[in-house]
Design a protein around this motif. Structure first.
Motif, PDB file in Angstrom:
ATOM      1  N   GLU A 133      -2.188   0.212  -8.314  1.00  0.00           N
ATOM      2  CA  GLU A 133      -3.192   0.512  -7.298  1.00  0.00           C
ATOM      3  C   GLU A 133      -2.642   1.118  -6.012  1.00  0.00           C
ATOM      4  O   GLU A 133      -3.360   1.826  -5.301  1.00  0.00           O
ATOM      5  CB  GLU A 133      -3.946  -0.785  -6.938  1.00  0.00           C
ATOM      6  N   SER A 134      -1.392   0.848  -5.704  1.00  0.00           N
ATOM      7  CA  SER A 134      -0.860   1.210  -4.381  1.00  0.00           C
ATOM      8  C   SER A 134       0.081   2.404  -4.426  1.00  0.00           C
ATOM      9  O   SER A 134      -0.078   3.364  -3.672  1.00  0.00           O
ATOM     10  CB  SER A 134      -0.135   0.000  -3.777  1.00  0.00           C
ATOM     11  N   ARG A 135       1.063   2.331  -5.307  1.00  0.00           N
ATOM     12  CA  ARG A 135       2.093   3.377  -5.302  1.00  0.00           C
ATOM     13  C   ARG A 135       1.528   4.783  -5.510  1.00  0.00           C
ATOM     14  O   ARG A 135       1.961   5.717  -4.816  1.00  0.00           O
ATOM     15  CB  ARG A 135       3.163   3.067  -6.351  1.00  0.00           C
ATOM     16  N   PRO A 136       0.578   5.006  -6.443  1.00  0.00           N
ATOM     17  CA  PRO A 136       0.042   6.365  -6.594  1.00  0.00           C
ATOM     18  C   PRO A 136      -0.580   6.906  -5.308  1.00  0.00           C
ATOM     19  O   PRO A 136      -0.471   8.098  -5.018  1.00  0.00           O
ATOM     20  CB  PRO A 136      -1.009   6.198  -7.696  1.00  0.00           C
ATOM     21  N   ARG A 137      -1.208   6.037  -4.529  1.00  0.00           N
ATOM     22  CA  ARG A 137      -1.828   6.483  -3.280  1.00  0.00           C
ATOM     23  C   ARG A 137      -0.781   6.764  -2.208  1.00  0.00           C
ATOM     24  O   ARG A 137      -0.939   7.671  -1.386  1.00  0.00           O
ATOM     25  CB  ARG A 137      -2.827   5.430  -2.798  1.00  0.00           C
ATOM     26  N   LEU A 138       0.298   5.989  -2.200  1.00  0.00           N
ATOM     27  CA  LEU A 138       1.387   6.256  -1.253  1.00  0.00           C
ATOM     28  C   LEU A 138       2.148   7.523  -1.648  1.00  0.00           C
ATOM     29  O   LEU A 138       2.609   8.274  -0.779  1.00  0.00           O
ATOM     30  CB  LEU A 138       2.351   5.062  -1.206  1.00  0.00           C
ATOM     31  N   GLU A 178      -0.372  -0.305   1.666  1.00  0.00           N
ATOM     32  CA  GLU A 178       0.758  -0.960   2.322  1.00  0.00           C
ATOM     33  C   GLU A 178       0.723  -2.470   2.102  1.00  0.00           C
ATOM     34  O   GLU A 178       1.766  -3.117   1.924  1.00  0.00           O
ATOM     35  CB  GLU A 178       0.766  -0.651   3.818  1.00  0.00           C
ATOM     36  N   GLY A 179      -0.484  -3.054   2.120  1.00  0.00           N
ATOM     37  CA  GLY A 179      -0.599  -4.489   1.929  1.00  0.00           C
ATOM     38  C   GLY A 179      -0.138  -4.934   0.548  1.00  0.00           C
ATOM     39  O   GLY A 179       0.608  -5.918   0.404  1.00  0.00           O
ATOM     40  N   LEU A 180      -0.562  -4.216  -0.485  1.00  0.00           N
ATOM     41  CA  LEU A 180      -0.125  -4.533  -1.846  1.00  0.00           C
ATOM     42  C   LEU A 180       1.383  -4.324  -2.003  1.00  0.00           C
ATOM     43  O   LEU A 180       2.062  -5.100  -2.682  1.00  0.00           O
ATOM     44  CB  LEU A 180      -0.884  -3.670  -2.853  1.00  0.00           C
ATOM     45  N   ARG A 181       1.874  -3.267  -1.374  1.00  0.00           N
ATOM     46  CA  ARG A 181       3.326  -3.011  -1.419  1.00  0.00           C
ATOM     47  C   ARG A 181       4.093  -4.139  -0.741  1.00  0.00           C
ATOM     48  O   ARG A 181       5.103  -4.632  -1.251  1.00  0.00           O
ATOM     49  CB  ARG A 181       3.637  -1.685  -0.722  1.00  0.00           C
ATOM     50  N   ASN A 182       3.628  -4.569   0.422  1.00  0.00           N
ATOM     51  CA  ASN A 182       4.347  -5.598   1.178  1.00  0.00           C
ATOM     52  C   ASN A 182       4.386  -6.923   0.429  1.00  0.00           C
ATOM     53  O   ASN A 182       5.396  -7.626   0.455  1.00  0.00           O
ATOM     54  CB  ASN A 182       3.708  -5.777   2.560  1.00  0.00           C
ATOM     55  N   ARG A 183       3.270  -7.273  -0.217  1.00  0.00           N
ATOM     56  CA  ARG A 183       3.280  -8.503  -1.015  1.00  0.00           C
ATOM     57  C   ARG A 183       4.320  -8.398  -2.129  1.00  0.00           C
ATOM     58  O   ARG A 183       5.070  -9.354  -2.380  1.00  0.00           O
ATOM     59  CB  ARG A 183       1.901  -8.782  -1.609  1.00  0.00           C
ATOM     60  N   ALA A 184       4.373  -7.259  -2.810  1.00  0.00           N
ATOM     61  CA  ALA A 184       5.353  -7.075  -3.886  1.00  0.00           C
ATOM     62  C   ALA A 184       6.772  -7.152  -3.345  1.00  0.00           C
ATOM     63  O   ALA A 184       7.661  -7.748  -3.972  1.00  0.00           O
ATOM     64  CB  ALA A 184       5.117  -5.739  -4.588  1.00  0.00           C
ATOM     65  N   GLU A 204      -2.940 -13.899   3.706  1.00  0.00           N
ATOM     66  CA  GLU A 204      -3.782 -12.835   3.163  1.00  0.00           C
ATOM     67  C   GLU A 204      -3.165 -11.471   3.465  1.00  0.00           C
ATOM     68  O   GLU A 204      -2.992 -11.098   4.627  1.00  0.00           O
ATOM     69  CB  GLU A 204      -5.188 -12.917   3.753  1.00  0.00           C
ATOM     70  N   TYR A 205      -2.805 -10.754   2.434  1.00  0.00           N
ATOM     71  CA  TYR A 205      -2.309  -9.391   2.575  1.00  0.00           C
ATOM     72  C   TYR A 205      -3.495  -8.442   2.425  1.00  0.00           C
ATOM     73  O   TYR A 205      -4.279  -8.583   1.478  1.00  0.00           O
ATOM     74  CB  TYR A 205      -1.252  -9.076   1.512  1.00  0.00           C
ATOM     75  N   GLY A 235       2.954   9.068   2.109  1.00  0.00           N
ATOM     76  CA  GLY A 235       3.512  10.413   2.066  1.00  0.00           C
ATOM     77  C   GLY A 235       4.586  10.561   1.006  1.00  0.00           C
ATOM     78  O   GLY A 235       5.125  11.643   0.815  1.00  0.00           O
ATOM     79  N   GLY A 236       4.897   9.455   0.325  1.00  0.00           N
ATOM     80  CA  GLY A 236       5.852   9.517  -0.773  1.00  0.00           C
ATOM     81  C   GLY A 236       7.300   9.403  -0.380  1.00  0.00           C
ATOM     82  O   GLY A 236       8.186   9.568  -1.223  1.00  0.00           O
ATOM     83  N   ASN A 237       7.577   9.119   0.908  1.00  0.00           N
ATOM     84  CA  ASN A 237       8.968   8.974   1.340  1.00  0.00           C
ATOM     85  C   ASN A 237       9.500   7.600   0.954  1.00  0.00           C
ATOM     86  O   ASN A 237       8.756   6.610   0.951  1.00  0.00           O
ATOM     87  CB  ASN A 237       9.076   9.151   2.854  1.00  0.00           C
ATOM     88  N   PRO A 238      10.785   7.519   0.650  1.00  0.00           N
ATOM     89  CA  PRO A 238      11.364   6.210   0.305  1.00  0.00           C
ATOM     90  C   PRO A 238      11.261   5.247   1.481  1.00  0.00           C
ATOM     91  O   PRO A 238      11.352   5.642   2.646  1.00  0.00           O
ATOM     92  CB  PRO A 238      12.832   6.542  -0.006  1.00  0.00           C
ATOM     93  N   LEU A 239      11.086   3.980   1.182  1.00  0.00           N
ATOM     94  CA  LEU A 239      11.084   2.950   2.213  1.00  0.00           C
ATOM     95  C   LEU A 239      12.479   2.852   2.815  1.00  0.00           C
ATOM     96  O   LEU A 239      13.472   2.770   2.095  1.00  0.00           O
ATOM     97  CB  LEU A 239      10.686   1.600   1.601  1.00  0.00           C
TER      98      LEU A 239
END
Length: 307
Positions: free
Chosen positions: A201-206, A137-143, A131-132, A220-224
């Motif tokens: 759902e995730s990237r716009p908020r990040l 961050e959770g949606l990003r990590n699953r992707a 379960e993510y 904060g929009g910084n690259p991973l």
């Protein structure tokens, strides 16, 4: 980083590194490795009172390599050193600093085949079905996990993905690998669903109020970063009980090996992985052979080894 003493050596090494970065398009990691190796060689040359590359002979180079072997340098590290020295002296011969290429005749040491560690398909399924959290961050990590395993990406390739890398209509991913070589990789349905959920759902908020075309972001929009990627994979490994962690390449190795297990041919696998040479891809046939031997040992009535 401390620079070596001696203007002639510093100039020669910097010129070589600039050439490799621009003309050979070496990755940042390869550039750093070459810098460290060549600067160490330059410091040794100064200690030997060889203040200018033009004073270097093949005997000097061989003496340096012998000293490195003597302190227990691994064959793979020795190979990297010889390759770096070849780059240096080939460049110096090209620009007329030295009359002959000193390292052209140096043989590369044979490096033993290293069979990559992989995750079992059961472990991969566990990783994909935990379960993510329904957080950005959770949606990003699953992707991210779906992309690493579903596409066999290197860490650097994942970090460098742009919004334009996702070819949604074609259900494909445009990837730039080593040497900026482009390849197109198919996306499976789970990867597409995870990526679309992240984008919607995730990237716009990040991203927040910033602007960026980088696909995967931190808050904060910084690259991973590579460090952040390793950290999140370490946390996921602990969640599924893996003591040795999950470095990004482990998912790439698992992607390749599982494809072979299920009937993929080597040529297709080479294209999917972005290997320039088929011999690089062939390491996964050894992994498959080990698996077949284990199956034979466990299940064939005469497959048991003698005690």
């Amino acid at each position: 980083m401390n620079q070596i003493d001696g203007a002639a050596w510093t100039g020669a090494i910097e010129s070589t590194l600039r050439y490799l970065a621009t003309e050979r398009d070496h990755s940042a990691n390869t550039q750093l490795t070459n810098r460290l190796l060549l600067e160490a060689f330059g410091r040794w040359a100064i200690e030997q009172r060889l203040s200018n590359p033009a004073e270097m002979t093949l005997a000097h180079v061989q003496r340096y390599l012998a000293s490195e072997r003597g302190r227990g340098l691994a064959p793979s590290s020795l190979k990297a050193l010889i390759v770096a020295l070849r780059h240096l002296f080939t460049h110096l011969r090209r620009d007329g600093t030295i009359p002959v290429d000193l390292c052209q005749e140096l043989d590369l040491p044979k490096v033993g085949l290293r069979i990559p560690r992989i995750l079992s398909e059961k472990d991969v399924n566990h990783l994909m079905t935990i379960e993510y959290p329904a957080t950005p961050e959770g949606l990003r990590n699953r992707a991210i996990v779906e992309m690493l395993y579903g596409c066999g990406l290197r860490a650097s390739e994942l970090i460098d993905l742009r919004l334009t890398s996702f070819l949604s209509d074609e259900r494909m991913l445009r990837v730039f690998g080593k040497g900026r070589k482009e390849r197109i990789v198919p996306l499976g349905t789970p990867a597409i669903r995870a990526l679309e959920a992240y984008l919607a759902e995730s990237r716009p908020r990040l991203l927040g109020s910033r602007r960026s075309d980088i696909l995967f972001l931190k808050r904060g929009g910084n690259p991973l970063s590579r460090f952040a990627l390793n950290q999140l994979l370490s946390r996921l490994a602990r969640r599924i009980g893996l003591r040795h962690g999950i470095p990004p390449h482990l998912l790439r190795h698992s992607f390749a090996t599982h494809l072979l297990h299920h009937g993929a041919d080597l040529r297709s696998l080479q294209l999917l992985l972005g290997h320039a040479d088929l011999s690089t891809t062939q390491i996964y046939t050894h992994v498959d052979a080990d698996r077949l031997r284990e199956v034979h040992r466990r299940f064939h009535p005469r497959g048991q080894r003698l005690a």
